[in-house]
Design an enzyme around this catalytic site. Sequence first.
Site, PDB file in Angstrom:
ATOM      1  N   ASP A   1       0.831  -1.174  -0.145  1.00 47.43           N
ATOM      2  CA  ASP A   1       0.070   0.074   0.052  1.00 47.43           C
ATOM      3  C   ASP A   1       0.862   0.984   0.102  1.00 47.43           C
ATOM      4  OD1 ASP A   1       0.979   0.190   2.477  1.00 47.43           O
ATOM      5  OD2 ASP A   1      -0.829  -0.404   3.809  1.00 47.43           O
TER       6      ASP A   1
ATOM      7  N   HIS B   1       7.795   0.785  -4.949  1.00 46.21           N
ATOM      8  CA  HIS B   1       7.373  -0.293  -3.752  1.00 46.21           C
ATOM      9  C   HIS B   1       8.902  -1.190  -3.400  1.00 46.21           C
ATOM     10  CE1 HIS B   1       5.458  -3.531  -1.883  1.00 46.21           C
ATOM     11  NE2 HIS B   1       6.356  -4.439  -2.459  1.00 46.21           N
TER      12      HIS B   1
ATOM     13  N   CYS C   1       4.308   1.614   1.941  1.00 48.90           N
ATOM     14  CA  CYS C   1       5.481   0.419   1.990  1.00 48.90           C
ATOM     15  C   CYS C   1       6.890   0.923   2.289  1.00 48.90           C
ATOM     16  CB  CYS C   1       5.278  -0.391   0.750  1.00 48.90           C
ATOM     17  SG  CYS C   1       6.022   0.437  -0.513  1.00 48.90           S
TER      18      CYS C   1
END
Length: 275
Positions: free
Chosen positions: A49, A262, A52
């Site tokens: 999400d 990410h 991260c």
Amino acid sequence: YKLSVAPEMDIMEYCRKEWRGNTPVAKRMRKGYEAVAQKFASIRRVRGDNYCALRATLFQALSQATRLPSWLQSEDFTMLSENLLSKYDWIKQWQLKQKLGRKMGEISEEIKEYLILLRKKWKNISEIKGPIEKQEACDKLFKNEEEEYSLYEALKFLMLNTAIELYNDGKNGRRVPVFSWLLFARDTSSNPCQLMHNHLNHIGHSGGLEQVEMFLLAYALQYTIQVYRLYKYSTDEFITLYPNDPEEDWPVVTLITEDDRHYNIPVRMCQETML
């Protein structure tokens, strides 16, 4: 329970599963993972999400913590929200995480609770001697959604506090790190109030951390964040340090990213590396 940080998996096995094709991108990613595998044996996937970067950094910091950082020990640490709110009225617009049935109480009280929780968890985990028990305690914390997200609110508030300090230092002609100029050179964050409205309030909701905010996070925690940026393999940005001229006594945490959005966590340093 949703585990925010998945169990570890062999790093090359993970890479083979994720990057099968023969495209230039897949080849570059495989090379990148091979380079990481020289140093680390396993990878743990981090829930993707918009928290991260905070999640991966905090998880790594806690899982190797052996003492409470000095800034967490200071007397006035838990008074931070009251002190800042007494000087900067605009902080009242800090966006707290959505909590069911929350009374519109004092925002400073709620942030204070998060800061106290951060200190307590860091202290408890750093006092655990055995590596297996320490890891179990981290896993348990990152399964508790209520506590986990409260810790991210604490980190975001620490980032705001650091930004205010840097901004004031810059205005008063004191030396500030280069990233601080970049942070406040953006149209969307020319001062800490804008930074809060346009960036920090959105982290975890509609956006993650941008590059320049990784520096801010590193300064807030007084940790060096070392990132393997796999898509930059074979360039001098493959391993990037935030900040790039770290203080010698700052501990180092290591993350992996394929796209600067990410972040996952490499674990289990290979024996040769440790020696």
